[in-house]
Design an enzyme around this catalytic site. Structure first.
Site, PDB file in Angstrom:
ATOM      1  N   HIS A  49       1.307  -1.476   0.038  1.00 19.52           N
ATOM      2  CA  HIS A  49       0.315   0.195   0.402  1.00 19.52           C
ATOM      3  C   HIS A  49       0.787   1.405  -0.234  1.00 19.52           C
ATOM      4  O   HIS A  49       1.763   1.507   0.859  1.00 19.52           O
ATOM      5  CB  HIS A  49      -0.976  -0.245   1.425  1.00 19.52           C
ATOM      6  CG  HIS A  49      -1.933  -0.966   1.476  1.00 19.52           C
ATOM      7  ND1 HIS A  49      -2.753  -1.163   1.052  1.00 19.52           N
ATOM      8  CD2 HIS A  49      -1.326  -2.634   1.660  1.00 19.52           C
ATOM      9  CE1 HIS A  49      -3.154  -2.548   1.219  1.00 19.52           C
ATOM     10  NE2 HIS A  49      -2.623  -2.796   1.946  1.00 19.52           N
ATOM     11  N   PHE A  50       0.810   2.041  -1.327  1.00 18.34           N
ATOM     12  CA  PHE A  50       2.065   2.956  -1.683  1.00 18.34           C
ATOM     13  C   PHE A  50       1.170   4.317  -1.353  1.00 18.34           C
ATOM     14  O   PHE A  50       2.104   5.562  -1.585  1.00 18.34           O
ATOM     15  CB  PHE A  50       2.468   2.771  -2.727  1.00 18.34           C
ATOM     16  CG  PHE A  50       3.921   2.101  -2.769  1.00 18.34           C
ATOM     17  CD1 PHE A  50       3.979   1.449  -1.087  1.00 18.34           C
ATOM     18  CD2 PHE A  50       4.853   1.557  -3.441  1.00 18.34           C
ATOM     19  CE1 PHE A  50       5.357   0.592  -1.099  1.00 18.34           C
ATOM     20  CE2 PHE A  50       5.583   0.086  -3.161  1.00 18.34           C
ATOM     21  CZ  PHE A  50       5.888  -0.270  -2.027  1.00 18.34           C
ATOM     22  N   ASN A 101      -6.420   0.311  -2.642  1.00 16.71           N
ATOM     23  CA  ASN A 101      -7.265   1.766  -1.707  1.00 16.71           C
ATOM     24  C   ASN A 101      -6.492   2.322  -1.424  1.00 16.71           C
ATOM     25  O   ASN A 101      -6.088   3.425  -0.048  1.00 16.71           O
ATOM     26  CB  ASN A 101      -7.583   0.487   0.133  1.00 16.71           C
ATOM     27  CG  ASN A 101      -6.368   0.679   0.370  1.00 16.71           C
ATOM     28  OD1 ASN A 101      -5.530   0.382  -0.351  1.00 16.71           O
ATOM     29  ND2 ASN A 101      -6.212  -0.033   1.999  1.00 16.71           N
ATOM     30  N   HIS A 105      -9.272  -9.953   1.312  1.00 16.71           N
ATOM     31  CA  HIS A 105      -8.835  -9.420   2.850  1.00 16.71           C
ATOM     32  C   HIS A 105     -10.057 -10.670   3.257  1.00 16.71           C
ATOM     33  O   HIS A 105     -10.844 -10.185   2.873  1.00 16.71           O
ATOM     34  CB  HIS A 105      -8.799  -8.161   3.084  1.00 16.71           C
ATOM     35  CG  HIS A 105      -8.288  -7.976   4.096  1.00 16.71           C
ATOM     36  ND1 HIS A 105      -7.071  -7.026   5.019  1.00 16.71           N
ATOM     37  CD2 HIS A 105      -8.919  -8.278   5.306  1.00 16.71           C
ATOM     38  CE1 HIS A 105      -7.527  -6.999   6.091  1.00 16.71           C
ATOM     39  NE2 HIS A 105      -8.358  -8.087   6.657  1.00 16.71           N
ATOM     40  N   HIS A 163      -1.877 -12.160   3.179  1.00 20.08           N
ATOM     41  CA  HIS A 163      -1.743 -12.350   4.265  1.00 20.08           C
ATOM     42  C   HIS A 163      -2.462 -13.905   5.227  1.00 20.08           C
ATOM     43  O   HIS A 163      -3.095 -13.172   6.046  1.00 20.08           O
ATOM     44  CB  HIS A 163      -1.699 -10.949   4.904  1.00 20.08           C
ATOM     45  CG  HIS A 163      -2.997 -10.117   4.615  1.00 20.08           C
ATOM     46  ND1 HIS A 163      -4.096 -10.686   4.867  1.00 20.08           N
ATOM     47  CD2 HIS A 163      -3.035  -8.670   4.409  1.00 20.08           C
ATOM     48  CE1 HIS A 163      -5.151  -9.873   4.144  1.00 20.08           C
ATOM     49  NE2 HIS A 163      -4.723  -9.001   3.791  1.00 20.08           N
ATOM     50  N   ASP A 185       2.897  -6.333   2.866  1.00 21.30           N
ATOM     51  CA  ASP A 185       1.610  -5.549   3.308  1.00 21.30           C
ATOM     52  C   ASP A 185       1.942  -4.365   3.733  1.00 21.30           C
ATOM     53  O   ASP A 185       1.201  -4.076   4.721  1.00 21.30           O
ATOM     54  CB  ASP A 185       0.450  -6.510   4.164  1.00 21.30           C
ATOM     55  CG  ASP A 185      -0.446  -5.352   4.593  1.00 21.30           C
ATOM     56  OD1 ASP A 185      -1.131  -4.883   3.448  1.00 21.30           O
ATOM     57  OD2 ASP A 185      -1.370  -6.247   5.365  1.00 21.30           O
TER      58      ASP A 185
END
Length: 452
Positions: free
Chosen positions: A61-62, A93, A177, A231, A301
């Site tokens: 998630h950058f 997201n 997720h 995950h 993650d």
């Protein structure tokens, strides 16, 4: 295009480690058994070092666009390069959420402008964007991401009818997720007045993960649609995943391998994650799943927040931690402690994710593959420190931990984008790979994904 000779390194192949000279031409591996005197524009003396494929981190998630005070594609890709990650796949997201093909293309344009390493972006599922997800099958995207829990707004998809449509009507591989939202909400009501971060693992408990993972696997197998369990956090999920080929693959993250609920007292909200940290028995069970081949991938993650944000009292503190620049070093340290082999690490972090997502030319050191490579010094010990992190958030949950085995140079398409000695080549830009889903994914590519 230039040529590169990496001379005398211990090269990590899928079947073992051998001393070789690797010749690179025009961004691809031309010869893994070249003469030490082969002509090249640049020669790297790598005696005493190991050469690995570049890491493919398939879950990051950058924060770009919309949340760039935490991270952006420039800072994140520098963190990748320093950590030996040469390709990343980023989640939808952001702000706005990436739930249309045009939204993904906008993020690709940002990455083309900012990223030192290679990039891909998942398209996010919503309860009502099946037509966009269907159109994405022709757009060279890695896959579809579903938040079955732990999201807000239109990215949360937990109604059965919507999930059935997504699995039945789309073509791209799916990842999710997996935490059951109704279970989490019921648990949250029990701890409505808590300010104790340890309750995070009671709210997002084993049953929440089990219910959602079981539900997703059922959808995947019934619709014969490739699905990747993101995950995995509990040992109890492993029997659900085991033996579900050719449809199911899974991954585990370093925080679920190395942290457990006993660490809340020491680290507090620094290790607040979704899915939550579980028990020491889960650590052991996830390690066994990796070594047994029931879980195929390690990803980070990576989800940074500022330290000020993380320091807010629970439950207002956000879930997420930075990991992309330390994940390879953490796993190399396990090699130094004889818990696994270098070939295992290369399989879990390089080859397997490339095969899961059909990323051609990635994940192995073989003739014809892209020259995305990492030189590693297995004798180098170094302490992870907040102030040395390249992520914009400038902290690590492993602050103060000393590990042995570190990347010292990273190459993307044969170009040195970072080295311990010289730092970053900030002028370099990575590229969007080819995602060839027709090759069948992980279970259909036991000999590697192959070159383009």
């Amino acid at each position: 295009m230039s040529s590169l000779l990496i001379r005398g390194s211990q090269v990590v192949f899928p079947d073992g480690v051998r001393t070789c000279n690797v010749l690179v031409r025009d961004g691809r591996i031309a010869d893994t058994d070249a003469s030490p005197d082969a002509a090249a524009d640049e020669v790297v003396d790598a005696k005493g070092l190991h050469l690995m494929p570049g890491v493919v981190d398939d879950q990051v998630h950058f924060r770009d666009p919309g949340l760039t005070h935490k991270e952006d594609l420039a800072t994140a890709s520098r963190a990748c390069a320093a950590g030996g990650v040469t390709t990343f796949l980023e989640m939808p997201n952001t702000v706005p959420p990436a739930v249309t093909c045009d939204g993904i293309r906008a993020k690709e344009a940002l990455a083309a402008e900012k990223s030192l390493v290679n990039y891909g972006f998942y398209i996010g599922a919503t309860p009502d964007n099946v037509d966009e997800l269907k159109a994405a099958s022709d757009a060279n995207f890695p896959g579809i991401k579903i938040f079955i829990g732990s999201s807000t707004g239109n990215l949360l998809v937990d109604q059965q009818e919507a999930l059935e449509r997504i699995f039945a009507e789309t073509d791209l591989p799916i990842c999710a997720h997996c935490e059951d939202e109704s279970t989490v909400n019921a648990n949250r009501a029990k701890y409505a007045d808590t300010t104790d971060v340890r309750d995070h693992s009671r709210i997002r408990d084993e049953s929440a993960a089990l219910i959602a993972t079981r539900r997703s696997i059922d959808l995947s197998v019934r619709h014969q649609h490739r699905f990747h369990v993101l995950h995995v956090s509990t040992a109890a999920e492993v029997p659900l995943i085991r033996g579900q080929q050719p449809w199911i693959t899974a991954e585990v993250c370093p925080h679920h391998l190395f942290f457990n609920v006993d660490d809340y007292q020491r680290l507090g909200t620094r290790i607040q994650m979704n899915p939550s940290i579980k028990t020491a028995a889960d650590n052991d069970g996830l390690w066994k799943a990796l070594l047994d081949g029931d879980v195929q991938v390690i990803a980070t993650d990576h989800a940074p927040h500022t330290l000020d944000e993380k320091s807010v009292a629970y439950p207002k503190s956000p879930s997420g931690l930075p990991a992309v620049e330390n994940s390879l070093a953490l796993m190399l340290n396990q090699v130094s402690q004889d818990r696994c082999r270098l070939t295992d690490v290369a399989s879990w972090m390089c080859d397997a994710p490339a095969r899961v997502w059909g990323i051609t030319g990635k994940g192995r050191i073989e003739n014809g593959y892209d020259a995305d490579l990492v030189l590693v010094d297995m004798a180098l010990s170094q302490t992870i420190l907040d102030q040395h992190q390249h992520t914009k958030s400038r902290w690590s949950p492993w602050h103060g931990v000393t590990t042995t085995g570190w990347p010292i140079a990273t190459f993307v398409a044969g170009h040195r984008v970072w080295s311990r000695r010289d730092g970053f080549d900030v002028k370099h830009r990575g590229q969007k790979p080819l995602f060839d889903h027709a090759r069948g994914g992980f279970w259909a590519t036991t000999d590697g994904i192959g070159p383009r």
